[in-house]
Scaffold this motif. Sequence first.
Motif, PDB file in Angstrom:
ATOM      1  N   ARG A 162       0.903  -1.078  -0.089  1.00 47.11           N
ATOM      2  CA  ARG A 162      -0.114  -0.058   0.012  1.00 47.11           C
ATOM      3  C   ARG A 162       0.925   1.278   0.069  1.00 47.11           C
ATOM      4  O   ARG A 162       0.727   2.160  -0.641  1.00 47.11           O
ATOM      5  N   ALA A 163       2.119   1.079   0.673  1.00 46.34           N
ATOM      6  CA  ALA A 163       2.737   2.300   0.982  1.00 46.34           C
ATOM      7  C   ALA A 163       4.270   2.026   1.300  1.00 46.34           C
ATOM      8  O   ALA A 163       4.578   0.977   1.585  1.00 46.34           O
ATOM      9  N   THR A 164       5.154   2.903   1.054  1.00 51.54           N
ATOM     10  CA  THR A 164       6.533   2.854   1.545  1.00 51.54           C
ATOM     11  C   THR A 164       6.546   3.168   2.870  1.00 51.54           C
ATOM     12  O   THR A 164       5.893   4.311   3.409  1.00 51.54           O
ATOM     13  N   VAL A 165       6.873   2.042   3.599  1.00 50.49           N
ATOM     14  CA  VAL A 165       6.947   2.137   5.325  1.00 50.49           C
ATOM     15  C   VAL A 165       8.204   2.524   5.895  1.00 50.49           C
ATOM     16  O   VAL A 165       8.294   2.789   6.932  1.00 50.49           O
ATOM     17  N   LEU A 166       9.281   2.411   4.929  1.00 50.47           N
ATOM     18  CA  LEU A 166      10.697   2.794   5.604  1.00 50.47           C
ATOM     19  C   LEU A 166      11.353   3.227   4.567  1.00 50.47           C
ATOM     20  O   LEU A 166      11.219   2.733   3.433  1.00 50.47           O
ATOM     21  N   ALA A 167      12.030   4.264   4.862  1.00 45.96           N
ATOM     22  CA  ALA A 167      13.113   4.789   3.863  1.00 45.96           C
ATOM     23  C   ALA A 167      14.181   5.436   4.820  1.00 45.96           C
ATOM     24  O   ALA A 167      14.055   5.984   5.687  1.00 45.96           O
ATOM     25  N   GLY A 168      15.513   5.096   4.459  1.00 42.31           N
ATOM     26  CA  GLY A 168      16.526   5.644   5.067  1.00 42.31           C
ATOM     27  C   GLY A 168      18.093   4.950   4.615  1.00 42.31           C
ATOM     28  O   GLY A 168      18.040   4.596   3.814  1.00 42.31           O
ATOM     29  N   ARG A 169      19.019   5.106   5.948  1.00 44.05           N
ATOM     30  CA  ARG A 169      20.243   4.623   5.582  1.00 44.05           C
ATOM     31  C   ARG A 169      20.466   3.601   6.897  1.00 44.05           C
ATOM     32  O   ARG A 169      19.972   3.920   7.936  1.00 44.05           O
ATOM     33  N   HIS A 170      21.403   2.738   6.804  1.00 44.38           N
ATOM     34  CA  HIS A 170      21.717   1.766   7.859  1.00 44.38           C
ATOM     35  C   HIS A 170      23.120   1.555   7.641  1.00 44.38           C
ATOM     36  O   HIS A 170      23.734   1.559   6.650  1.00 44.38           O
ATOM     37  N   THR A 171      23.953   1.696   8.675  1.00 46.01           N
ATOM     38  CA  THR A 171      25.462   1.618   8.778  1.00 46.01           C
ATOM     39  C   THR A 171      25.838   0.413   9.417  1.00 46.01           C
ATOM     40  O   THR A 171      25.421   0.243  10.663  1.00 46.01           O
ATOM     41  N   ARG A 172      26.652  -0.524   9.159  1.00 41.83           N
ATOM     42  CA  ARG A 172      27.236  -1.764   9.768  1.00 41.83           C
ATOM     43  C   ARG A 172      28.652  -1.280   9.919  1.00 41.83           C
ATOM     44  O   ARG A 172      29.405  -0.748   8.909  1.00 41.83           O
ATOM     45  N   ALA A 173      29.279  -2.127  10.857  1.00 40.46           N
ATOM     46  CA  ALA A 173      30.790  -1.881  10.735  1.00 40.46           C
ATOM     47  C   ALA A 173      31.367  -3.229  10.859  1.00 40.46           C
ATOM     48  O   ALA A 173      30.709  -4.108  11.453  1.00 40.46           O
ATOM     49  N   VAL A 174      32.477  -3.470  10.084  1.00 38.87           N
ATOM     50  CA  VAL A 174      33.164  -4.905  10.120  1.00 38.87           C
ATOM     51  C   VAL A 174      34.036  -4.882  10.991  1.00 38.87           C
ATOM     52  O   VAL A 174      34.703  -4.022  11.517  1.00 38.87           O
ATOM     53  N   VAL A 175      33.966  -5.966  11.857  1.00 43.35           N
ATOM     54  CA  VAL A 175      34.836  -6.064  13.353  1.00 43.35           C
ATOM     55  C   VAL A 175      35.415  -7.739  13.237  1.00 43.35           C
ATOM     56  O   VAL A 175      34.871  -8.431  12.587  1.00 43.35           O
ATOM     57  N   ASP A 176      36.500  -7.508  13.762  1.00 42.64           N
ATOM     58  CA  ASP A 176      36.981  -8.925  14.167  1.00 42.64           C
ATOM     59  C   ASP A 176      36.266  -9.820  15.062  1.00 42.64           C
ATOM     60  O   ASP A 176      35.980  -9.295  16.143  1.00 42.64           O
ATOM     61  N   LYS A 177      35.517 -10.986  14.777  1.00 43.41           N
ATOM     62  CA  LYS A 177      34.435 -11.611  15.784  1.00 43.41           C
ATOM     63  C   LYS A 177      35.225 -12.010  16.896  1.00 43.41           C
ATOM     64  O   LYS A 177      34.609 -11.761  18.056  1.00 43.41           O
ATOM     65  N   GLU A 178      36.361 -12.490  16.885  1.00 39.18           N
ATOM     66  CA  GLU A 178      36.974 -13.161  18.082  1.00 39.18           C
ATOM     67  C   GLU A 178      37.197 -11.811  19.019  1.00 39.18           C
ATOM     68  O   GLU A 178      37.142 -12.018  20.496  1.00 39.18           O
ATOM     69  N   ARG A 179      37.855 -10.848  18.364  1.00 43.06           N
ATOM     70  CA  ARG A 179      38.187  -9.659  19.295  1.00 43.06           C
ATOM     71  C   ARG A 179      36.953  -8.979  19.922  1.00 43.06           C
ATOM     72  O   ARG A 179      36.822  -8.485  21.151  1.00 43.06           O
ATOM     73  N   PHE A 180      35.601  -8.965  19.184  1.00 39.79           N
ATOM     74  CA  PHE A 180      34.518  -8.270  19.575  1.00 39.79           C
ATOM     75  C   PHE A 180      34.210  -9.255  20.723  1.00 39.79           C
ATOM     76  O   PHE A 180      33.646  -8.563  21.860  1.00 39.79           O
ATOM     77  N   VAL A 181      33.831 -10.655  20.741  1.00 38.02           N
ATOM     78  CA  VAL A 181      33.512 -11.309  21.598  1.00 38.02           C
ATOM     79  C   VAL A 181      34.282 -11.304  22.725  1.00 38.02           C
ATOM     80  O   VAL A 181      33.805 -11.312  23.842  1.00 38.02           O
ATOM     81  N   SER A 182      35.711 -11.226  22.612  1.00 43.06           N
ATOM     82  CA  SER A 182      36.394 -11.302  23.898  1.00 43.06           C
ATOM     83  C   SER A 182      36.083 -10.102  24.655  1.00 43.06           C
ATOM     84  O   SER A 182      36.370  -9.868  25.839  1.00 43.06           O
ATOM     85  N   ARG A 183      35.805  -9.116  24.250  1.00 46.12           N
ATOM     86  CA  ARG A 183      35.504  -7.934  24.833  1.00 46.12           C
ATOM     87  C   ARG A 183      34.251  -7.670  25.540  1.00 46.12           C
ATOM     88  O   ARG A 183      33.851  -6.567  26.112  1.00 46.12           O
ATOM     89  N   LEU A 184      33.254  -8.374  25.273  1.00 44.60           N
ATOM     90  CA  LEU A 184      32.178  -8.570  25.873  1.00 44.60           C
ATOM     91  C   LEU A 184      32.139  -8.766  27.312  1.00 44.60           C
ATOM     92  O   LEU A 184      32.697  -9.558  27.870  1.00 44.60           O
ATOM     93  N   PRO A 185      31.194  -8.034  28.246  1.00 45.51           N
ATOM     94  CA  PRO A 185      31.469  -8.331  29.623  1.00 45.51           C
ATOM     95  C   PRO A 185      30.825  -9.589  30.030  1.00 45.51           C
ATOM     96  O   PRO A 185      29.778 -10.363  29.147  1.00 45.51           O
ATOM     97  N   ALA A 186      31.245 -10.307  30.901  1.00 44.76           N
ATOM     98  CA  ALA A 186      30.602 -11.716  31.181  1.00 44.76           C
ATOM     99  C   ALA A 186      29.137 -11.575  31.654  1.00 44.76           C
ATOM    100  O   ALA A 186      28.652 -10.588  32.274  1.00 44.76           O
ATOM    101  N   SER A 187      28.535 -12.667  31.303  1.00 47.69           N
ATOM    102  CA  SER A 187      26.981 -12.610  31.585  1.00 47.69           C
ATOM    103  C   SER A 187      26.857 -12.615  32.965  1.00 47.69           C
ATOM    104  O   SER A 187      27.550 -13.300  33.772  1.00 47.69           O
ATOM    105  N   LYS A 188      25.722 -12.000  33.511  1.00 48.16           N
ATOM    106  CA  LYS A 188      25.443 -12.118  35.042  1.00 48.16           C
ATOM    107  C   LYS A 188      24.293 -13.159  35.200  1.00 48.16           C
ATOM    108  O   LYS A 188      23.174 -12.864  34.676  1.00 48.16           O
ATOM    109  N   SER A 189      24.301 -14.169  35.699  1.00 50.13           N
ATOM    110  CA  SER A 189      23.338 -15.265  35.740  1.00 50.13           C
ATOM    111  C   SER A 189      22.507 -14.865  37.033  1.00 50.13           C
ATOM    112  O   SER A 189      22.850 -14.085  38.099  1.00 50.13           O
ATOM    113  N   ALA A 190      21.177 -15.091  36.578  1.00 48.20           N
ATOM    114  CA  ALA A 190      20.094 -14.946  37.705  1.00 48.20           C
ATOM    115  C   ALA A 190      20.229 -15.779  38.897  1.00 48.20           C
ATOM    116  O   ALA A 190      20.497 -16.858  38.733  1.00 48.20           O
ATOM    117  N   HIS A 191      19.932 -14.948  40.215  1.00 45.69           N
ATOM    118  CA  HIS A 191      19.983 -15.758  41.369  1.00 45.69           C
ATOM    119  C   HIS A 191      18.880 -15.760  42.033  1.00 45.69           C
ATOM    120  O   HIS A 191      18.161 -14.727  42.005  1.00 45.69           O
TER     121      HIS A 191
END
Length: 140
Positions: free
Chosen positions: A111-140
Amino acid sequence: MTTQAQAPQDMHALIGRSATITHVVKEADTAANWGNELPVLATPVLLWLSEIAAMEVIGSGLSPRDMTVGLAHDSAHQAPSVLGDTVTVHAELRSIEGKKLVFNVSASDGRATVLAGRHTRAVVDKERFVSRLPASKSAH
């Protein structure tokens, strides 16, 4: 000396490449699940669909050690899509700026155009990115 990070050179061959995905709006996709009572496609879901389309453009163009992450959206959600609508989402890689991949994104529901614009993504080293994530906090 500082060097600017760059996307893999062969990725430049992907400029101008596009991908299109379709999605049928389901109850789980509606704004009612995001704190709004309206039974229409939620903006966060529409933005996510544009990210999926952008990732489809890249396909297997990355080295196995790399991945992309969403960096920015500059898009307008222009019209509502209701339950059962088929939304067609299109992404086209327009430019590469260092490690940033810039896509034009759009979506329509027949019926209509519902989205128009721009999206930007960044290329990162997967291992390096994951290694910098904080540890998950488990629910207690």
